[in-house]
Design an enzyme around this catalytic site. Structure first.
Site, PDB file in Angstrom:
ATOM      1  N   ILE A 188       0.836  -1.203   0.000  1.00 54.72           N
ATOM      2  CA  ILE A 188       0.000   0.000   0.000  1.00 54.72           C
ATOM      3  C   ILE A 188       0.868   1.249   0.000  1.00 54.72           C
ATOM      4  CG2 ILE A 188      -1.962   1.135   1.100  1.00 54.72           C
ATOM      5  CD1 ILE A 188      -2.610  -1.432   2.488  1.00 54.72           C
TER       6      ILE A 188
ATOM      7  N   LEU B  37      13.146  -2.819   4.067  1.00 55.39           N
ATOM      8  CA  LEU B  37      13.203  -3.885   3.041  1.00 55.39           C
ATOM      9  C   LEU B  37      13.231  -5.270   3.693  1.00 55.39           C
ATOM     10  CD1 LEU B  37      15.531  -2.363   0.269  1.00 55.39           C
ATOM     11  CD2 LEU B  37      13.033  -2.353   0.406  1.00 55.39           C
ATOM     12  N   THR B  38      12.185  -5.553   4.458  1.00 54.55           N
ATOM     13  CA  THR B  38      11.978  -6.913   4.954  1.00 54.55           C
ATOM     14  C   THR B  38      11.589  -7.780   3.756  1.00 54.55           C
ATOM     15  OG1 THR B  38       9.607  -6.641   5.290  1.00 54.55           O
ATOM     16  CG2 THR B  38      11.044  -5.966   7.114  1.00 54.55           C
TER      17      THR B  38
ATOM     18  N   ALA C 177       4.697   1.593   7.597  1.00 50.69           N
ATOM     19  CA  ALA C 177       5.545   0.423   7.868  1.00 50.69           C
ATOM     20  C   ALA C 177       4.945  -0.450   8.959  1.00 50.69           C
ATOM     21  CB  ALA C 177       6.944   0.874   8.292  1.00 50.69           C
TER      22      ALA C 177
ATOM     23  N   ASN D 252      -1.332 -11.650   8.965  1.00 51.11           N
ATOM     24  CA  ASN D 252      -1.871 -12.399  10.099  1.00 51.11           C
ATOM     25  C   ASN D 252      -1.264 -13.790  10.254  1.00 51.11           C
ATOM     26  OD1 ASN D 252      -4.054 -11.016  11.624  1.00 51.11           O
ATOM     27  ND2 ASN D 252      -4.817 -10.650   9.558  1.00 51.11           N
TER      28      ASN D 252
ATOM     29  N   ASP E  25      -8.928  -2.104   9.957  1.00 52.02           N
ATOM     30  CA  ASP E  25     -10.239  -2.379  10.574  1.00 52.02           C
ATOM     31  C   ASP E  25     -10.164  -3.576  11.523  1.00 52.02           C
ATOM     32  OD1 ASP E  25      -9.935  -4.394   8.660  1.00 52.02           O
ATOM     33  OD2 ASP E  25     -11.847  -4.009   7.648  1.00 52.02           O
TER      34      ASP E  25
ATOM     35  N   TYR F 279      -1.061  -9.954  15.058  1.00 51.61           N
ATOM     36  CA  TYR F 279      -0.955  -8.797  14.153  1.00 51.61           C
ATOM     37  C   TYR F 279      -1.929  -7.690  14.570  1.00 51.61           C
ATOM     38  CZ  TYR F 279      -2.268  -5.852  10.197  1.00 51.61           C
ATOM     39  OH  TYR F 279      -2.599  -4.767   9.422  1.00 51.61           O
TER      40      TYR F 279
HETATM   41  P1  NAD Z   1       3.376  -4.836   3.400  1.00 47.43           P
HETATM   42  O1  NAD Z   1       3.722  -5.986   4.271  1.00 47.43           O
HETATM   43  O2  NAD Z   1       3.139  -5.067   1.943  1.00 47.43           O
HETATM   44  O3  NAD Z   1       4.518  -3.715   3.508  1.00 47.43           O
HETATM   45  C1  NAD Z   1       5.099  -3.346   4.723  1.00 47.43           C
HETATM   46  C2  NAD Z   1       6.355  -2.528   4.422  1.00 47.43           C
HETATM   47  O4  NAD Z   1       6.912  -2.105   5.666  1.00 47.43           O
HETATM   48  C3  NAD Z   1       7.444  -3.307   3.677  1.00 47.43           C
HETATM   49  O5  NAD Z   1       7.991  -2.527   2.644  1.00 47.43           O
HETATM   50  C4  NAD Z   1       8.485  -3.587   4.761  1.00 47.43           C
HETATM   51  O6  NAD Z   1       9.809  -3.688   4.253  1.00 47.43           O
HETATM   52  C5  NAD Z   1       8.321  -2.349   5.653  1.00 47.43           C
HETATM   53  N1  NAD Z   1       8.757  -2.607   7.029  1.00 47.43           N
HETATM   54  C6  NAD Z   1       8.413  -3.646   7.828  1.00 47.43           C
HETATM   55  N2  NAD Z   1       9.039  -3.536   9.022  1.00 47.43           N
HETATM   56  C7  NAD Z   1       9.773  -2.395   8.970  1.00 47.43           C
HETATM   57  C8  NAD Z   1      10.617  -1.734   9.892  1.00 47.43           C
HETATM   58  N3  NAD Z   1      10.845  -2.226  11.117  1.00 47.43           N
HETATM   59  N4  NAD Z   1      11.204  -0.572   9.521  1.00 47.43           N
HETATM   60  C9  NAD Z   1      10.985  -0.062   8.280  1.00 47.43           C
HETATM   61  N5  NAD Z   1      10.205  -0.650   7.359  1.00 47.43           N
HETATM   62  C10 NAD Z   1       9.604  -1.808   7.702  1.00 47.43           C
HETATM   63  O7  NAD Z   1       2.130  -4.152   4.099  1.00 47.43           O
HETATM   64  P2  NAD Z   1       0.838  -3.450   3.444  1.00 47.43           P
HETATM   65  O8  NAD Z   1      -0.181  -4.480   3.168  1.00 47.43           O
HETATM   66  O9  NAD Z   1       1.287  -2.537   2.390  1.00 47.43           O
HETATM   67  O10 NAD Z   1       0.329  -2.598   4.714  1.00 47.43           O
HETATM   68  C11 NAD Z   1       0.848  -1.299   4.948  1.00 47.43           C
HETATM   69  C12 NAD Z   1       0.140  -0.697   6.149  1.00 47.43           C
HETATM   70  O11 NAD Z   1      -1.251  -0.636   5.908  1.00 47.43           O
HETATM   71  C13 NAD Z   1       0.315  -1.490   7.442  1.00 47.43           C
HETATM   72  O12 NAD Z   1       0.448  -0.587   8.505  1.00 47.43           O
HETATM   73  C14 NAD Z   1      -0.977  -2.278   7.564  1.00 47.43           C
HETATM   74  O13 NAD Z   1      -1.276  -2.546   8.914  1.00 47.43           O
HETATM   75  C15 NAD Z   1      -1.949  -1.281   6.971  1.00 47.43           C
HETATM   76  N6  NAD Z   1      -3.170  -1.847   6.372  1.00 47.43           N
HETATM   77  C16 NAD Z   1      -3.080  -2.844   5.435  1.00 47.43           C
HETATM   78  C17 NAD Z   1      -4.238  -3.313   4.820  1.00 47.43           C
HETATM   79  C18 NAD Z   1      -4.186  -4.371   3.739  1.00 47.43           C
HETATM   80  O14 NAD Z   1      -5.225  -4.798   3.243  1.00 47.43           O
HETATM   81  N7  NAD Z   1      -3.010  -4.834   3.306  1.00 47.43           N
HETATM   82  C19 NAD Z   1      -5.485  -2.779   5.183  1.00 47.43           C
HETATM   83  C20 NAD Z   1      -5.536  -1.775   6.170  1.00 47.43           C
HETATM   84  C21 NAD Z   1      -4.368  -1.311   6.752  1.00 47.43           C
HETATM   85  O1  DAU Z   2      -8.682  -5.891   7.038  1.00 43.85           O
HETATM   86  C1  DAU Z   2      -7.439  -5.308   6.804  1.00 43.85           C
HETATM   87  C2  DAU Z   2      -6.356  -6.362   6.846  1.00 43.85           C
HETATM   88  O2  DAU Z   2      -6.469  -7.113   5.638  1.00 43.85           O
HETATM   89  C3  DAU Z   2      -4.946  -5.777   6.963  1.00 43.85           C
HETATM   90  O3  DAU Z   2      -4.832  -5.147   8.215  1.00 43.85           O
HETATM   91  C4  DAU Z   2      -3.865  -6.853   6.829  1.00 43.85           C
HETATM   92  O4  DAU Z   2      -2.586  -6.268   6.824  1.00 43.85           O
HETATM   93  C5  DAU Z   2      -4.100  -7.596   5.525  1.00 43.85           C
HETATM   94  O5  DAU Z   2      -3.175  -8.663   5.406  1.00 43.85           O
HETATM   95  C6  DAU Z   2      -5.529  -8.136   5.457  1.00 43.85           C
HETATM   96  O6  DAU Z   2      -5.725  -9.169   6.456  1.00 43.85           O
HETATM   97  P1  DAU Z   2      -6.490 -10.529   6.117  1.00 43.85           P
HETATM   98  O7  DAU Z   2      -6.038 -11.554   7.082  1.00 43.85           O
HETATM   99  O8  DAU Z   2      -7.937 -10.290   5.951  1.00 43.85           O
HETATM  100  O9  DAU Z   2      -5.863 -10.785   4.629  1.00 43.85           O
HETATM  101  P2  DAU Z   2      -5.360 -12.113   3.887  1.00 43.85           P
HETATM  102  O10 DAU Z   2      -5.045 -11.693   2.483  1.00 43.85           O
HETATM  103  O11 DAU Z   2      -4.324 -12.840   4.636  1.00 43.85           O
HETATM  104  O12 DAU Z   2      -6.668 -13.027   3.855  1.00 43.85           O
HETATM  105  C7  DAU Z   2      -7.907 -12.559   3.340  1.00 43.85           C
HETATM  106  C8  DAU Z   2      -8.966 -13.644   3.596  1.00 43.85           C
HETATM  107  O13 DAU Z   2      -8.656 -14.780   2.787  1.00 43.85           O
HETATM  108  C9  DAU Z   2      -8.970 -14.140   5.016  1.00 43.85           C
HETATM  109  O14 DAU Z   2     -10.310 -14.462   5.383  1.00 43.85           O
HETATM  110  C10 DAU Z   2      -8.122 -15.419   4.978  1.00 43.85           C
HETATM  111  C11 DAU Z   2      -8.441 -15.955   3.598  1.00 43.85           C
HETATM  112  N1  DAU Z   2      -7.387 -16.724   2.901  1.00 43.85           N
HETATM  113  C12 DAU Z   2      -6.120 -16.205   2.847  1.00 43.85           C
HETATM  114  C13 DAU Z   2      -5.130 -16.845   2.156  1.00 43.85           C
HETATM  115  C14 DAU Z   2      -3.723 -16.300   2.090  1.00 43.85           C
HETATM  116  C15 DAU Z   2      -7.716 -17.905   2.246  1.00 43.85           C
HETATM  117  O15 DAU Z   2      -8.875 -18.377   2.277  1.00 43.85           O
HETATM  118  N2  DAU Z   2      -6.738 -18.547   1.551  1.00 43.85           N
HETATM  119  C16 DAU Z   2      -5.454 -18.076   1.474  1.00 43.85           C
HETATM  120  O16 DAU Z   2      -4.622 -18.706   0.806  1.00 43.85           O
END
Ligand code: NAD
Ligand code: DAU
Length: 332
Positions: free
Chosen positions: A13, A35-36, A79, A84, A122, A148
């Site tokens: 994101i 860059l994890t 970051a 999960n 959320d 998480y």
């Molecule tokens: P992601 O895992 O794709 O990216 C995380 C980034 O943070 C990576 O580039 C990683 O290298 C960097 N990072 C991790 N630990 C670090 C550290 N200690 N110092 C510096 N950099 C570090 O995550 P994402 O899905 O892009 O999520 C980004 C943010 O949005 C998070 O805070 C997450 O909780 C939030 N969020 C995600 C979703 C979703 O659907 N993915 C939804 C709502 C909120």
């Molecule tokens: O709601 C926001 C959150 O959405 C963010 O805070 C998190 O960073 C982000 O990873 C995401 O969390 P979820 O656990 O909902 O996302 P994930 O993509 O892991 O899984 C989405 C749904 O799909 C969840 O119900 C688990 C299910 N799932 C996931 C995987 C990887 C499957 O059924 N099969 C799979 O292989």
């Protein structure tokens, strides 16, 4: 012109946000990212030199953070350890980054009196029953389920406390599930798309009845920019685009768009503590700040996302085998 410090800008994101800011504003962006396994410099290729800088460091490194925060106007904090499933197997990095890292950043923002926007999820609100007419609002009590989400909840509470006790100039947003380009193949939608490309059947946890409220990453970015520009200090805003779907429907849609039978998927072992349903009421953000999502057609968004993964195999291929090996070990 403002100087934005974007933490986690090499992740899914964060990198979409960086591209969005450079496309739609004249702001300068510095990305701070460790860059994890989830960070990828290839997600930031081709950005305009002169308006973009990259620093590789840990957000828990107080010296680097102090210098970068002092040099910027606004900190946008993405970051995090974000997955999960990983948090259920090794919670420690979630505490280090999501709690200690956030603490390190807000201490620097407090010291230098900088505007701070905290990105959250959320999931801090726990989950809803499938037939519950209620959706999450800014008033919903915190009730996180996983390592998480509990560390994200903890980070939100730290930011709130720093606003109240120290006058930190902060806002918080809690968004629902994002999808779009540059998402790591460990996550649900890219995992299934790349599985189908590789001839592997998609994997549904449990019965596949769990509901997520999908939003395109660009809509998340426009919402965050709106909050940075117009949000009230100390306030929390929920971000969502009315995109509720259960996982089975999402997998069937992906299979259909990829020319496969809709039932060509497998059920695998469920995630422990698996949240049943998320649903966001984003009325406050829409009514008070005038934000509206622009990418609400999920069907079209999934088609575009499939096309992106087909066209960008070089981007995801290096992570695919080890991600699937980890899932296989876990029976998923
Ligand atoms: P992601 O895992 O794709 O990216 C995380 C980034 O943070 C990576 O580039 C990683 O290298 C960097 N990072 C991790 N630990 C670090 C550290 N200690 N110092 C510096 N950099 C570090 O995550 P994402 O899905 O892009 O999520 C980004 C943010 O949005 C998070 O805070 C997450 O909780 C939030 N969020 C995600 C979703 C979703 O659907 N993915 C939804 C709502 C909120
Ligand atoms: O709601 C926001 C959150 O959405 C963010 O805070 C998190 O960073 C982000 O990873 C995401 O969390 P979820 O656990 O909902 O996302 P994930 O993509 O892991 O899984 C989405 C749904 O799909 C969840 O119900 C688990 C299910 N799932 C996931 C995987 C990887 C499957 O059924 N099969 C799979 O292989």
């Amino acid at each position: 012109m403002q100087k934005l410090l974007v933490t986690g800008g090499a992740g899914f994101i964060g990198s979409n946000f960086v591209r969005y800011v450079l496309d739609y504003t004249n702001n300068h962006v510095t990305v701070l990212d460790k860059l994890t396994y989830a960070g990828n410099l290839a997600s930031l290729e081709g950005l305009p030199e002169g308006r973009f800088a990259f620093v590789m460091a840990d957000i828990a490194d107080a010296m680097v953070v102090d210098r970068l925060v002092a040099e910027c106007d606004v900190v946008v904090h993405y970051a995090a350890e974000s997955h999960n499933d990983n948090s259920l197997h090794d919670p420690r990095p979630f505490l280090d980054t999501n709690i200690v890292g956030t603490y390190t950043l807000i201490e620097a923002a407090r010291k230098h009196s900088k505007r701070f926007h905290h990105i959250s999820t959320d999931e801090v609100y726990g989950d809803l029953e499938l037939d519950d007419p209620a959706r999450f609002t800014e008033q919903t009590p915190y009730n996180p389920s996983s390592p998480y989400s509990s560390t994200k909840a903890g980070s939100d509470l730290l930011v709130r406390a720093w606003v109240r006790s120290f006058g930190l100039q902060a806002t918080i947003s809690n968004c629902s599930n994002n999808y779009g380009p540059y998402q790591h193949v460990e996550k649900f939608i890219p995992r299934q798309i790349t599985n189908v490309i590789d001839g592997i059947r998609p994997k549904l946890y449990g019965k596949g009845e769990n509901v997520r409220d999908w939003i395109h990453a660009n809509d998340h970015s426009s919402a965050v920019l709106t909050i940075i520009e117009k949000g009230i200090i100390g306030e929390t805003y929920l971000i969502g685009a009315d995109g509720e779907r259960n996982n089975r429907d999402v997998v069937e849609l992906i299979l259909e768009h990829m020319g496969q039978p809709r039932e060509a998927y497998d059920h695998v072992v469920d995630r422990p503590g698996h949240d049943l349903r998320y649903a966001i009421d984003s009325t406050k953000l829409r009514d008070e700040l005038g934000w509206e999502p622009q990418f609400s057609n999920f069907n079209a968004g999934i088609e575009d996302t499939i096309a992106w993964y087909r066209d960008h195999e070089n981007w995801w291929r290096p992570q695919k085998a080890q991600t699937e090996a980890k899932y296989t070990e876990q029976g998923q």
